[in-house]
Design an enzyme around this catalytic site. Structure first.
Site, PDB file in Angstrom:
ATOM      1  N   LYS A  11       0.812  -1.225   0.000  1.00 18.06           N
ATOM      2  CA  LYS A  11       0.000   0.000   0.000  1.00 18.06           C
ATOM      3  C   LYS A  11       0.850   1.282   0.000  1.00 18.06           C
ATOM      4  CE  LYS A  11      -4.041  -2.184   2.188  1.00 18.06           C
ATOM      5  NZ  LYS A  11      -5.066  -2.067   3.270  1.00 18.06           N
ATOM      6  N   TYR A  51     -12.563  -1.840  -3.996  1.00 19.41           N
ATOM      7  CA  TYR A  51     -13.116  -1.913  -2.635  1.00 19.41           C
ATOM      8  C   TYR A  51     -14.646  -1.805  -2.622  1.00 19.41           C
ATOM      9  CZ  TYR A  51      -8.579  -1.854  -0.263  1.00 19.41           C
ATOM     10  OH  TYR A  51      -7.332  -2.181   0.222  1.00 19.41           O
ATOM     11  N   ASN A 114      -2.110   0.276   6.670  1.00 24.82           N
ATOM     12  CA  ASN A 114      -1.644  -0.988   7.251  1.00 24.82           C
ATOM     13  C   ASN A 114      -0.808  -1.823   6.278  1.00 24.82           C
ATOM     14  OD1 ASN A 114      -3.705  -1.867   5.644  1.00 24.82           O
ATOM     15  ND2 ASN A 114      -4.928  -2.795   7.278  1.00 24.82           N
ATOM     16  N   HIS A 117      -2.393  -5.465   1.511  1.00 21.65           N
ATOM     17  CA  HIS A 117      -3.683  -6.125   1.298  1.00 21.65           C
ATOM     18  C   HIS A 117      -3.413  -7.556   0.860  1.00 21.65           C
ATOM     19  CE1 HIS A 117      -7.604  -7.216  -0.403  1.00 21.65           C
ATOM     20  NE2 HIS A 117      -6.892  -7.720  -1.408  1.00 21.65           N
ATOM     21  N   GLU A 128      -9.668 -10.601  -7.834  1.00 21.10           N
ATOM     22  CA  GLU A 128      -8.723  -9.498  -7.620  1.00 21.10           C
ATOM     23  C   GLU A 128      -7.522  -9.616  -8.557  1.00 21.10           C
ATOM     24  OE1 GLU A 128     -10.024  -8.889  -2.940  1.00 21.10           O
ATOM     25  OE2 GLU A 128      -7.996  -9.582  -3.387  1.00 21.10           O
TER      26      GLU A 128
HETATM   27  P1  RTP Z   1      -7.232  -5.956   3.250  1.00 16.24           P
HETATM   28  O1  RTP Z   1      -8.600  -6.156   2.649  1.00 16.24           O
HETATM   29  O2  RTP Z   1      -6.616  -4.606   2.922  1.00 16.24           O
HETATM   30  O3  RTP Z   1      -6.314  -7.094   3.028  1.00 16.24           O
HETATM   31  O4  RTP Z   1      -7.392  -5.886   4.835  1.00 16.24           O
HETATM   32  P2  RTP Z   1      -8.352  -6.708   5.766  1.00 16.24           P
HETATM   33  O5  RTP Z   1      -9.058  -7.794   5.017  1.00 16.24           O
HETATM   34  O6  RTP Z   1      -7.533  -7.058   6.950  1.00 16.24           O
HETATM   35  O7  RTP Z   1      -9.388  -5.585   6.185  1.00 16.24           O
HETATM   36  P3  RTP Z   1     -10.829  -5.216   5.589  1.00 16.24           P
HETATM   37  O8  RTP Z   1     -11.819  -5.361   6.690  1.00 16.24           O
HETATM   38  O9  RTP Z   1     -11.057  -5.943   4.297  1.00 16.24           O
HETATM   39  O10 RTP Z   1     -10.659  -3.664   5.320  1.00 16.24           O
HETATM   40  C1  RTP Z   1     -10.027  -3.222   4.144  1.00 16.24           C
HETATM   41  C2  RTP Z   1      -9.082  -2.098   4.477  1.00 16.24           C
HETATM   42  O11 RTP Z   1      -9.818  -0.967   4.910  1.00 16.24           O
HETATM   43  C3  RTP Z   1      -9.050  -0.228   5.856  1.00 16.24           C
HETATM   44  N1  RTP Z   1      -9.813  -0.113   7.088  1.00 16.24           N
HETATM   45  N2  RTP Z   1      -9.963   1.012   7.719  1.00 16.24           N
HETATM   46  N3  RTP Z   1     -10.698   2.993   9.588  1.00 16.24           N
HETATM   47  C4  RTP Z   1     -11.109   1.741   9.780  1.00 16.24           C
HETATM   48  O12 RTP Z   1     -11.784   1.403  10.725  1.00 16.24           O
HETATM   49  C5  RTP Z   1     -10.715   0.737   8.798  1.00 16.24           C
HETATM   50  N4  RTP Z   1     -11.054  -0.535   8.828  1.00 16.24           N
HETATM   51  C6  RTP Z   1     -10.472  -1.090   7.727  1.00 16.24           C
HETATM   52  C7  RTP Z   1      -7.752  -0.973   6.067  1.00 16.24           C
HETATM   53  O13 RTP Z   1      -6.768  -0.418   5.190  1.00 16.24           O
HETATM   54  C8  RTP Z   1      -8.119  -2.379   5.641  1.00 16.24           C
HETATM   55  O14 RTP Z   1      -6.973  -3.094   5.265  1.00 16.24           O
HETATM   56 MG    MG Z   2     -10.157  -7.464   3.195  1.00 19.74          MG
END
Ligand code: RTP
Ligand code: MG
Length: 140
Positions: A11, A51, A114, A117, A128
């Site tokens: 990222k 997204y 973070n 992804h 994807e």
């Molecule tokens: P990713 O999709 O990026 O691999 O991460 P993930 O599954 O661990 O998290 P996901 O729930 O799919 O959320 C996608 C991305 O959104 C951002 N995020 N921001 N501000 C917030 O509360 C929040 N929650 C999620 C993060 O960049 C997350 O990786």
């Molecule tokens: Mg995710």
């Protein structure tokens, strides 16, 4: 066991800090192989499409703005159990909750910035990968 493929994004917080090589060392250290990779700067439409599953979430707008705030490195990773293995190496979404030795624990700045992804299931991995790569750009 069969080889599996997953989709990864390094990222903008990582490209900004010039630590994409450090992230790659965690990926390769886990036994995953990079079989496609390119550096891109996503358009707003591209990030919104990627997204789309999160479009009703309160953080959607900020997430899209963050993902287009700088270049990213998109990758296809291959290995045994690659999807789950990469999720393990990434660590929890919020770096505060991520396990020791994971990318997000060691390198991430915040729950949003973070660092990486990774796809969460075989169906999303296939979608994807196809969203960013043509078949002939992937060399397994
Ligand atoms: P990713 O999709 O990026 O691999 O991460 P993930 O599954 O661990 O998290 P996901 O729930 O799919 O959320 C996608 C991305 O959104 C951002 N995020 N921001 N501000 C917030 O509360 C929040 N929650 C999620 C993060 O960049 C997350 O990786
Ligand atoms: Mg995710």
């Amino acid at each position: 066991m069969a080889l599996e493929r997953t989709f990864s994004i390094i990222k903008p917080d990582a490209t900004r800090r010039n630590i994409t090589g450090k992230v790659l060392s965690y990926i390769e250290g886990a036994g995953l192989r990079v079989i496609a990779q390119k550096r891109i700067h996503m358009s707003k439409a591209q990030a919104e499409g990627f997204y789309a599953v999160h479009k009703e979430r309160p953080f959607f707008g900020e997430l899209v703005e963050f993902m287009i705030s700088g270049p990213v490195v998109v990758q296809v990773l291959e290995g045994e159990n690659a999807i789950a293995k990469y999720r393990e190496v990434m660590g929890a979404t919020n770096p505060a909750n991520a396990a020791q030795g994971t990318i997000r624990k060691d390198l991430a700045e915040s729950i949003e910035a973070n660092t990486v992804h990774g796809s969460d299931a075989p169906e999303t991995a296939a979608q994807e990968i196809a969203y960013f790569f043509k078949d002939d750009e992937i060399v397994g």
